[in-house]
Design an enzyme around this catalytic site. Structure first.
Site, PDB file in Angstrom:
ATOM      1  N   CYS A 140       0.830  -1.210   0.000  1.00 40.07           N
ATOM      2  CA  CYS A 140       0.000   0.000   0.000  1.00 40.07           C
ATOM      3  C   CYS A 140       0.860   1.254   0.000  1.00 40.07           C
ATOM      4  O   CYS A 140       0.598   2.197  -0.761  1.00 40.07           O
ATOM      5  CB  CYS A 140      -0.936  -0.009   1.200  1.00 40.07           C
ATOM      6  SG  CYS A 140      -0.117  -0.252   2.790  1.00 40.07           S
ATOM      7  N   HIS A 220      -2.647   5.279   6.544  1.00 39.74           N
ATOM      8  CA  HIS A 220      -1.284   5.771   6.724  1.00 39.74           C
ATOM      9  C   HIS A 220      -1.230   7.243   6.326  1.00 39.74           C
ATOM     10  O   HIS A 220      -2.082   7.727   5.566  1.00 39.74           O
ATOM     11  CB  HIS A 220      -0.309   5.032   5.795  1.00 39.74           C
ATOM     12  CG  HIS A 220      -0.207   3.561   6.006  1.00 39.74           C
ATOM     13  ND1 HIS A 220       0.120   2.988   7.212  1.00 39.74           N
ATOM     14  CD2 HIS A 220      -0.355   2.524   5.148  1.00 39.74           C
ATOM     15  CE1 HIS A 220       0.158   1.665   7.081  1.00 39.74           C
ATOM     16  NE2 HIS A 220      -0.133   1.362   5.836  1.00 39.74           N
TER      17      HIS A 220
END
Lengths: 350, 350
Positions: A140, A220
């Site tokens: 990711c 994130h």
């Protein structure tokens, strides 16, 4: 219709299955799971044929009342392509099984780059996976950085990337993870392994990354400094990024102050599981000074690699070229939040 | 003995009071509080004369059973120097009161730099405050960066600082603050105001900062990239920083993985309130590549400015020069964790 098997039906696998099911040129021929937990119920409700990852677990599924189509060996035989979404390291153990069946396979970012012919990001190196039998969709974070670097590299040239990755401690369903009330240098050593992973997509890119882990579960956050080879204005960079379908430039007047409101926007839009497949770059944060670009972007760790898995399937099987594949994927999923105030609500079947 | 009054007895004020009380050359002549909450009890138990910040609150203190020595006006008259530790912005309102009484005063980092003759960090610019009447001790983050930049600038020269400041959402007692489960770009615009604040100490330093806020209460974390003018080895930088009394280089074998274990070490050491006055730099994170230094440091937001307040008092009143003052402060408080496995447990008198 291309038959796609999903081996591993956790955070990534269940999302890839739904994304494949939403495409016009491929079908889910089955999903393989390790245990009959609540995820199995979700698979059955969506109409996916259910397979047991292991022979010796077949009875566990049947005892729990599930109608199992066979083991993952059967699924691999049945599939034109398998997406391996098993936990990190298991993919490497599985590769000989795919080879034995002559079934091409896509692995996820936690497997090593040398397990496959090429690591993959649709925007950056679609062509590298064309005709390949074994491909790895990068993590990711690497996906998020690659989507950003590709257009910047093309438009301005990139001299150096310095990134601090402030990572969520775990996904919402990972109840065993921490930290609580802590900020961890993770890893403590600098630079972190994330930079070299980006080099699997951009071999010549100069990039240093530092990793931290914090007590959140939503997304994130990347704090980025990118030295460019030329000197665009901040407005030019903002326009460039806004043209990318998989980058959502967060407009100032949306009053989105963090990852919580981003995910709430996705939920309001009717996105499946509240997913945000796009990099979310704060427009206000984009600032170029003396060829140095700064910006903040949030990355939804559970979902940003999902469209990349779909595109990797097309690259390997020759179903479409890069532009066509990304456009088909984006339309089928409803990707692209150029102006969420006007865009229609779209969600993939089912 | 120099008589020091503490105006504002919250997170910073109560710690400055204890630190002053621990010094051989100054005494706490009283502390002023806005309300008779549990902090008042702590002040009385430590033997500090208690003053009411406002005339109209005197009865509230007396109703709560406290023996009040007067109002903050009386305390200002009584003091040779006042440390103003009131909430941000109140210091500016108080300055005319200090002027009227002819009492020099020290303000905290939330006040504006132009309120005072100089902003202050003991390691970086002690001399600037010598003989000054109004001085501002910079914020916890600016103090942390200044302590790091000063020795690097002296030893190698600093070309540019790029810092991501991952800030705690609130202190443990700030129950009204967030976020919960979120990562906020804070401010969203880049660079943040922290860089210009460092420029109040190093006017010519090139520094860009980016701020984030996360759901923790223990410490801030700085992710730093510093371009040096020369190219020391990582080991040389580590040795240089380890020689600084107010920088604690975290040794690898202590197995300290984040801010939680750092604070636990301080508690084990018997530190008052578990405070960590030192910058905590992970030794393993120190890495120099092509004149670019990377490192992680944790900053205890409640306490790293405390020794700086004590040193500012000496600079303004001429009690000592910089080296002597820092040494006296450090010895009185027990600052310095060069090797926490061997150092004796020391704490200041309550």
């Amino acid at each position: 219709m291309l038959k796609v098997g999903i081996n591993g039906y956790g955070t990534i696998g269940k999302r890839v299955a739904d994304a494949v099911a939403a495409q016009p040129d491929m079908d889910v021929c089955g999903v393989s799971k390790a245990s009959p937990d609540f995820g199995a119920d979700g698979a059955v409700r969506r109409g996916y044929a259910l397979y047991s990852a292991r022979e010796d677990r077949l009875s566990a599924f049947r005892d729990a009342g599930y109608d199992v189509a066979g083991t993952s060996e059967d699924l691999i035989e049945e599939s034109d392509v398998v997406v391996d979404a098993t936990p990190g390291g298991i993919g490497a153990e599985n590769r000989p099984r795919y080879e034995a069946a002559g079934t091409p396979a896509i692995f996820q970012g936690k497997e090593a780059d040398d397990l496959v012919e090429t690591s993959f990001n649709a925007r950056a190196n679609f062509e590298a996976a064309e005709g390949a039998e074994y491909v790895r969709v990068v993590s990711c974070n690497t996906t998020g950085i690659s989507r950003l670097v590709a257009p910047l590299e093309e438009a301005y040239g990139v001299e150096k990337v310095r990134a601090t990755l402030v990572r969520r401690g775990g996904d919402p369903d990972q109840t065993g993870r921490g930290p609580i009330n802590d900020i961890l240098p993770d890893p403590i050593t600098v630079p972190s392994h994330h930079g070299p992973d980006v080099n699997t997509i951009f071999p010549d890119l100069s990039i240093d990354t530092m990793g931290l882990t914090v007590p959140t579960t939503l997304m994130h956050m990347h704090s980025l400094n990118i030295e460019l080879e030329s000197e665009p204005t901040s407005a030019e960079v903002r326009e460039l990024l806004a043209e990318e379908s998989r980058i959502f430039v967060v407009e100032d007047d949306l009053a989105i102050d963090g990852t919580g409101k981003l995910r709430e926007l996705a939920r309001d839009r009717g996105r499946p599981r509240g997913d945000l497949w796009e990099n979310c770059v704060w427009g206000e944060s984009i600032n170029v000074q003396d060829s140095e670009l700064y910006l903040f972007q949030a990355i939804h760790q559970e979902s940003d690699v999902i469209p990349e898995n779909v595109d990797a399937i097309r690259a390997m099987t020759g179903l479409a070229d890069g532009d066509e594949s990304m456009q088909t994927t984006d339309e089928a999923l409803g990707i692209g939040l150029p102006d969420p105030r006007r865009a229609a609500v779209t969600s993939p079947a089912p």
